[in-house]
Design a protein around this motif. Structure first.
Motif, PDB file in Angstrom:
ATOM      1  N   VAL A  42       0.687  -1.016  -0.204  1.00 39.66           N
ATOM      2  CA  VAL A  42      -0.075   0.042   0.240  1.00 39.66           C
ATOM      3  C   VAL A  42       0.557   1.121   0.237  1.00 39.66           C
ATOM      4  CG1 VAL A  42      -1.929   1.591   1.510  1.00 39.66           C
ATOM      5  CG2 VAL A  42      -2.285  -1.125   1.297  1.00 39.66           C
ATOM      6  N   ALA A  43       2.004   1.461   1.089  1.00 43.28           N
ATOM      7  CA  ALA A  43       2.803   2.660   0.821  1.00 43.28           C
ATOM      8  C   ALA A  43       2.881   2.592  -0.671  1.00 43.28           C
ATOM      9  CB  ALA A  43       3.915   2.569   1.976  1.00 43.28           C
ATOM     10  N   PHE A  44       3.759   2.024  -1.283  1.00 37.54           N
ATOM     11  CA  PHE A  44       4.665   2.004  -2.378  1.00 37.54           C
ATOM     12  C   PHE A  44       3.794   2.318  -3.720  1.00 37.54           C
ATOM     13  CE2 PHE A  44       8.930  -0.350  -0.790  1.00 37.54           C
ATOM     14  CZ  PHE A  44       9.548   0.970  -0.188  1.00 37.54           C
ATOM     15  N   THR A  45       2.677   1.787  -3.615  1.00 37.19           N
ATOM     16  CA  THR A  45       1.149   2.026  -4.455  1.00 37.19           C
ATOM     17  C   THR A  45       0.987   3.524  -4.455  1.00 37.19           C
ATOM     18  OG1 THR A  45       0.787  -0.258  -4.589  1.00 37.19           O
ATOM     19  CG2 THR A  45      -0.979   1.573  -5.456  1.00 37.19           C
ATOM     20  N   ALA A  46       0.821   3.967  -3.169  1.00 42.67           N
ATOM     21  CA  ALA A  46       0.084   5.535  -2.763  1.00 42.67           C
ATOM     22  C   ALA A  46       1.445   6.733  -3.377  1.00 42.67           C
ATOM     23  CB  ALA A  46      -0.266   5.212  -1.398  1.00 42.67           C
ATOM     24  N   LEU A  47       2.963   6.058  -2.630  1.00 44.75           N
ATOM     25  CA  LEU A  47       3.031   7.202  -3.453  1.00 44.75           C
ATOM     26  C   LEU A  47       3.563   6.900  -4.814  1.00 44.75           C
ATOM     27  CD1 LEU A  47       5.858   8.548  -2.026  1.00 44.75           C
ATOM     28  CD2 LEU A  47       7.484   6.506  -2.110  1.00 44.75           C
ATOM     29  N   SER A  48       3.713   5.729  -5.337  1.00 46.99           N
ATOM     30  CA  SER A  48       3.831   6.111  -6.795  1.00 46.99           C
ATOM     31  C   SER A  48       2.535   7.193  -7.726  1.00 46.99           C
ATOM     32  CB  SER A  48       4.181   4.769  -7.416  1.00 46.99           C
ATOM     33  OG  SER A  48       2.387   4.660  -7.284  1.00 46.99           O
ATOM     34  N   LEU A  49       1.559   7.147  -6.598  1.00 42.10           N
ATOM     35  CA  LEU A  49       0.447   7.651  -7.679  1.00 42.10           C
ATOM     36  C   LEU A  49       0.822   8.815  -6.910  1.00 42.10           C
ATOM     37  CD1 LEU A  49      -2.668   5.060  -6.470  1.00 42.10           C
ATOM     38  CD2 LEU A  49      -1.622   5.923  -8.972  1.00 42.10           C
ATOM     39  N   VAL A  50       1.608   9.396  -5.615  1.00 43.35           N
ATOM     40  CA  VAL A  50       1.321  10.932  -4.784  1.00 43.35           C
ATOM     41  C   VAL A  50       2.633  11.383  -6.471  1.00 43.35           C
ATOM     42  CG1 VAL A  50       3.233  11.781  -3.740  1.00 43.35           C
ATOM     43  CG2 VAL A  50       1.587  10.833  -2.861  1.00 43.35           C
ATOM     44  N   LEU A  51       3.956  10.553  -6.367  1.00 42.93           N
ATOM     45  CA  LEU A  51       4.753  11.415  -7.815  1.00 42.93           C
ATOM     46  C   LEU A  51       4.207  11.347  -8.545  1.00 42.93           C
ATOM     47  CD1 LEU A  51       7.426   8.816  -6.966  1.00 42.93           C
ATOM     48  CD2 LEU A  51       7.557  10.929  -6.146  1.00 42.93           C
TER      49      LEU A  51
END
Length: 108
Positions: A42-51
């Motif tokens: 979830v953390a990496f998915t959300a961070l990728s969406l932020v970028l």
């Protein structure tokens, strides 16, 4: 969803994953081990969406990592009875101050 809300989700998920990593005792406990994988996913998915939404990577990563470090250190001290010295608190203050400066610099 606003980038900062997604970033908050990424931070919370990463902190949950990291604390669960400690609780998994080297992946020898199934429940916490599953939470580690889900939390980091979830953390990496959300961070990728932020970028993807356009937040600069330096700012996003600085906020994500600094907030994660601070929260994990606080959780470790309060709930896991890990040591927290004045020097460590000073280090956390410096990390957070550095992130604030990065954010202010990106806003110009």
């Amino acid at each position: 969803m606003a980038p900062y809300l997604l970033l908050a989700l990424a931070i919370v998920a990463e902190v949950i994953g990291t604390v669960s990593l400690k609780l998994s005792e080297g992946f020898s406990k199934l429940g916490p081990s599953i939470i580690v994988v889900i939390g980091y996913g979830v953390a990496f998915t959300a961070l990728s969406l932020v970028l993807k939404l356009g937040m600069p990577i330096g700012v996003a990563y600085a906020i994500w990592s600094a907030a994660g470090v601070a929260l994990v250190a606080i959780i470790g001290a309060v709930f896991l009875k890990e040591q927290m010295t004045l020097t460590m608190i000073g280090g956390l203050v410096l990390i957070i101050g550095g992130v604030v400066l990065l954010e202010l610099g990106a806003a110009q």
